[in-house]
Design a protein around this motif. Structure first.
Motif, PDB file in Angstrom:
ATOM      1  N   ARG A  63      -7.148  41.263 -23.517  1.00  0.00           N
ATOM      2  CA  ARG A  63      -7.622  41.137 -22.145  1.00  0.00           C
ATOM      3  C   ARG A  63      -6.734  40.214 -21.337  1.00  0.00           C
ATOM      4  O   ARG A  63      -6.497  40.457 -20.157  1.00  0.00           O
ATOM      5  CB  ARG A  63      -9.057  40.588 -22.105  1.00  0.00           C
ATOM      6  N   ASN A  64      -6.288  39.114 -21.938  1.00  0.00           N
ATOM      7  CA  ASN A  64      -5.569  38.106 -21.159  1.00  0.00           C
ATOM      8  C   ASN A  64      -4.225  37.708 -21.751  1.00  0.00           C
ATOM      9  O   ASN A  64      -3.654  36.676 -21.380  1.00  0.00           O
ATOM     10  CB  ASN A  64      -6.427  36.853 -20.995  1.00  0.00           C
ATOM     11  N   ARG A  65      -3.679  38.529 -22.659  1.00  0.00           N
ATOM     12  CA  ARG A  65      -2.377  38.165 -23.213  1.00  0.00           C
ATOM     13  C   ARG A  65      -1.623  39.399 -23.698  1.00  0.00           C
ATOM     14  O   ARG A  65      -2.212  40.445 -23.940  1.00  0.00           O
ATOM     15  CB  ARG A  65      -2.530  37.172 -24.369  1.00  0.00           C
ATOM     16  N   ASN A  66      -0.313  39.244 -23.826  1.00  0.00           N
ATOM     17  CA  ASN A  66       0.519  40.298 -24.393  1.00  0.00           C
ATOM     18  C   ASN A  66       1.820  39.685 -24.895  1.00  0.00           C
ATOM     19  O   ASN A  66       2.015  38.469 -24.814  1.00  0.00           O
ATOM     20  CB  ASN A  66       0.779  41.413 -23.382  1.00  0.00           C
ATOM     21  N   LYS A  67       2.704  40.546 -25.378  1.00  0.00           N
ATOM     22  CA  LYS A  67       3.937  40.072 -26.003  1.00  0.00           C
ATOM     23  C   LYS A  67       5.166  40.475 -25.192  1.00  0.00           C
ATOM     24  O   LYS A  67       5.193  41.537 -24.578  1.00  0.00           O
ATOM     25  CB  LYS A  67       4.062  40.639 -27.420  1.00  0.00           C
ATOM     26  N   ILE A  68       6.184  39.620 -25.240  1.00  0.00           N
ATOM     27  CA  ILE A  68       7.476  39.937 -24.644  1.00  0.00           C
ATOM     28  C   ILE A  68       8.560  39.704 -25.695  1.00  0.00           C
ATOM     29  O   ILE A  68       8.364  38.952 -26.655  1.00  0.00           O
ATOM     30  CB  ILE A  68       7.772  39.082 -23.390  1.00  0.00           C
ATOM     31  N   GLN A  69       9.690  40.373 -25.511  1.00  0.00           N
ATOM     32  CA  GLN A  69      10.829  40.167 -26.390  1.00  0.00           C
ATOM     33  C   GLN A  69      11.660  38.987 -25.883  1.00  0.00           C
ATOM     34  O   GLN A  69      11.929  38.881 -24.688  1.00  0.00           O
ATOM     35  CB  GLN A  69      11.706  41.430 -26.412  1.00  0.00           C
ATOM     36  N   THR A  70      12.079  38.123 -26.795  1.00  0.00           N
ATOM     37  CA  THR A  70      12.965  37.008 -26.446  1.00  0.00           C
ATOM     38  C   THR A  70      14.094  36.946 -27.476  1.00  0.00           C
ATOM     39  O   THR A  70      14.027  37.590 -28.529  1.00  0.00           O
ATOM     40  CB  THR A  70      12.220  35.655 -26.443  1.00  0.00           C
ATOM     41  N   LYS A  71      15.092  36.158 -27.208  1.00  0.00           N
ATOM     42  CA  LYS A  71      16.205  36.022 -28.159  1.00  0.00           C
ATOM     43  C   LYS A  71      15.755  35.373 -29.458  1.00  0.00           C
ATOM     44  O   LYS A  71      16.429  35.475 -30.491  1.00  0.00           O
ATOM     45  CB  LYS A  71      17.339  35.215 -27.535  1.00  0.00           C
ATOM     46  N   ASP A  72      14.588  34.734 -29.409  1.00  0.00           N
ATOM     47  CA  ASP A  72      14.032  34.092 -30.604  1.00  0.00           C
ATOM     48  C   ASP A  72      12.908  34.900 -31.237  1.00  0.00           C
ATOM     49  O   ASP A  72      12.136  34.386 -32.053  1.00  0.00           O
ATOM     50  CB  ASP A  72      13.512  32.686 -30.244  1.00  0.00           C
ATOM     51  N   GLY A  73      12.807  36.161 -30.839  1.00  0.00           N
ATOM     52  CA  GLY A  73      11.760  37.017 -31.379  1.00  0.00           C
ATOM     53  C   GLY A  73      10.646  37.266 -30.382  1.00  0.00           C
ATOM     54  O   GLY A  73      10.708  36.833 -29.229  1.00  0.00           O
ATOM     55  N   VAL A  74       9.617  37.965 -30.828  1.00  0.00           N
ATOM     56  CA  VAL A  74       8.493  38.309 -29.952  1.00  0.00           C
ATOM     57  C   VAL A  74       7.639  37.069 -29.698  1.00  0.00           C
ATOM     58  O   VAL A  74       7.306  36.324 -30.622  1.00  0.00           O
ATOM     59  CB  VAL A  74       7.644  39.422 -30.591  1.00  0.00           C
ATOM     60  N   LYS A  75       7.279  36.859 -28.417  1.00  0.00           N
ATOM     61  CA  LYS A  75       6.456  35.708 -28.031  1.00  0.00           C
ATOM     62  C   LYS A  75       5.247  36.176 -27.214  1.00  0.00           C
ATOM     63  O   LYS A  75       5.312  37.166 -26.483  1.00  0.00           O
ATOM     64  CB  LYS A  75       7.277  34.720 -27.193  1.00  0.00           C
ATOM     65  N   TRP A  76       4.155  35.436 -27.342  1.00  0.00           N
ATOM     66  CA  TRP A  76       2.959  35.720 -26.550  1.00  0.00           C
ATOM     67  C   TRP A  76       3.067  35.060 -25.176  1.00  0.00           C
ATOM     68  O   TRP A  76       3.590  33.951 -25.058  1.00  0.00           O
ATOM     69  CB  TRP A  76       1.715  35.158 -27.238  1.00  0.00           C
ATOM     70  N   ALA A  99       9.138  33.268 -17.369  1.00  0.00           N
ATOM     71  CA  ALA A  99       9.337  33.785 -18.728  1.00  0.00           C
ATOM     72  C   ALA A  99      10.001  35.159 -18.687  1.00  0.00           C
ATOM     73  O   ALA A  99      10.924  35.445 -19.468  1.00  0.00           O
ATOM     74  CB  ALA A  99       7.996  33.864 -19.460  1.00  0.00           C
ATOM     75  N   PHE A 100       9.542  36.014 -17.777  1.00  0.00           N
ATOM     76  CA  PHE A 100      10.161  37.334 -17.641  1.00  0.00           C
ATOM     77  C   PHE A 100      11.600  37.203 -17.138  1.00  0.00           C
ATOM     78  O   PHE A 100      12.509  37.884 -17.626  1.00  0.00           O
ATOM     79  CB  PHE A 100       9.346  38.208 -16.687  1.00  0.00           C
ATOM     80  N   GLN A 101      11.804  36.342 -16.163  1.00  0.00           N
ATOM     81  CA  GLN A 101      13.153  36.173 -15.606  1.00  0.00           C
ATOM     82  C   GLN A 101      14.115  35.662 -16.668  1.00  0.00           C
ATOM     83  O   GLN A 101      15.239  36.160 -16.805  1.00  0.00           O
ATOM     84  CB  GLN A 101      13.097  35.207 -14.416  1.00  0.00           C
ATOM     85  N   LEU A 102      13.695  34.668 -17.422  1.00  0.00           N
ATOM     86  CA  LEU A 102      14.547  34.065 -18.439  1.00  0.00           C
ATOM     87  C   LEU A 102      14.947  35.077 -19.518  1.00  0.00           C
ATOM     88  O   LEU A 102      16.099  35.126 -19.948  1.00  0.00           O
ATOM     89  CB  LEU A 102      13.824  32.871 -19.077  1.00  0.00           C
ATOM     90  N   ASN A 103      13.980  35.883 -19.943  1.00  0.00           N
ATOM     91  CA  ASN A 103      14.206  36.760 -21.095  1.00  0.00           C
ATOM     92  C   ASN A 103      14.675  38.171 -20.753  1.00  0.00           C
ATOM     93  O   ASN A 103      15.127  38.894 -21.649  1.00  0.00           O
ATOM     94  CB  ASN A 103      12.930  36.831 -21.938  1.00  0.00           C
ATOM     95  N   TYR A 104      14.583  38.561 -19.472  1.00  0.00           N
ATOM     96  CA  TYR A 104      14.963  39.939 -19.119  1.00  0.00           C
ATOM     97  C   TYR A 104      16.017  40.037 -18.012  1.00  0.00           C
ATOM     98  O   TYR A 104      16.379  41.147 -17.611  1.00  0.00           O
ATOM     99  CB  TYR A 104      13.722  40.730 -18.701  1.00  0.00           C
TER     100      TYR A 104
END
Length: 239
Positions: free
Chosen positions: A41-54, A87-92
């Motif tokens: 409901r209130n969270r999901n995952k993004i890809q980062t250079k250090d792996g998947v993060k919530w 977070a989106f800007q940094l990782n994408y």
């Protein structure tokens, strides 16, 4: 024939949710059921250079035992919108289509303030669905005034909307009784969450991340990796 799907709203859900939405005539946001903490409901995952993060939207903890999804309030004492935008800007930012779809982040995190997680989720899902070319009708269960629990509630919603087919996620097999749908003359179907890989900015590959990962990496080719490949369609770049 009228096919519907029913699902609680999720925070920037993965591509499987949009596949479900695309396959039905009407999609119902199931918002008048109990809010569950530490859930999609209130969270999901993004890809980062250090792996998947919530990434998690802070929701106020309520003493109300039967707090419904549409009642859950976002904690406005935490600047989560700026945090998630960054977070989106940094990782994408280096993703092929980030600049083209950055407007989505601007709209969700800079142009509006949100009081309830349900309102954010529904707005974001509709916005992204439109961008993917999905023309499905959306309905909020709050507006239907339906009672019952689990599959009985689902069947009542189907009846109210004159549905002949119901598309369910596979996890619902744990509580759905197929015979109930047969008696109600509703054809029960389960979605198959099977998709081809696409090139992600970071490795290893993980498909269980937010839909924005697909948009930023594949842009206008995104529908191919959700449903287009099943129909034998080609990626736009190969035409």
């Amino acid at each position: 024939m009228k096919k519907i799907a029913i699902l609680q709203s999720n925070y920037l859900p993965w591509k499987g949710v949009f596949d479900m939405i695309h396959q039905v005539d009407t999609f119902v946001f199931l918002e008048d059921v109990k809010y569950t903490e530490h859930d999609w409901r209130n969270r999901n995952k993004i890809q980062t250079k250090d792996g998947v993060k919530w990434i998690t939207v802070p929701v106020n903890h309520s003493k109300k035992i039967d707090l419904k999804i549409y009642e859950a309030e976002i904690n406005d004492k935490i600047n989560w919108q700026r945090k998630h935008y960054n977070a989106f800007q940094l990782n994408y930012i280096k993703a092929p289509y980030f600049k083209e779809y950055k407007w989505i982040l601007e709209d969700l995190y800079k142009n509006k303030k949100w009081e309830h997680i349900s309102n954010f989720n529904i707005y974001a899902i509709k916005l992204i669905a439109k961008e993917l070319g999905i023309e499905t009708e959306f309905i909020n269960s709050v507006d239907l005034n339906i009672n019952g629990i689990k599959d009985d509630r689902i069947i009542e919603i189907c009846k109210k909307l004159n549905a002949t087919h119901y598309l369910s996620g596979p996890a619902a097999k744990d509580y759905i009784v197929p015979e109930k749908f047969e008696r109600a003359n509703i054809k029960l179907e389960y979605i198959n969450y099977e998709y081809p890989k696409y090139k992600q900015l970071h490795e290893p590959y993980n498909q269980f991340v937010t839909i924005l990962d697909l948009l930023f990496n594949c842009g206008h080719n995104s529908p191919y990796y959700i449903w287009g490949w099943r129909k034998g369609e080609l990626e736009y770049d190969t035409l």
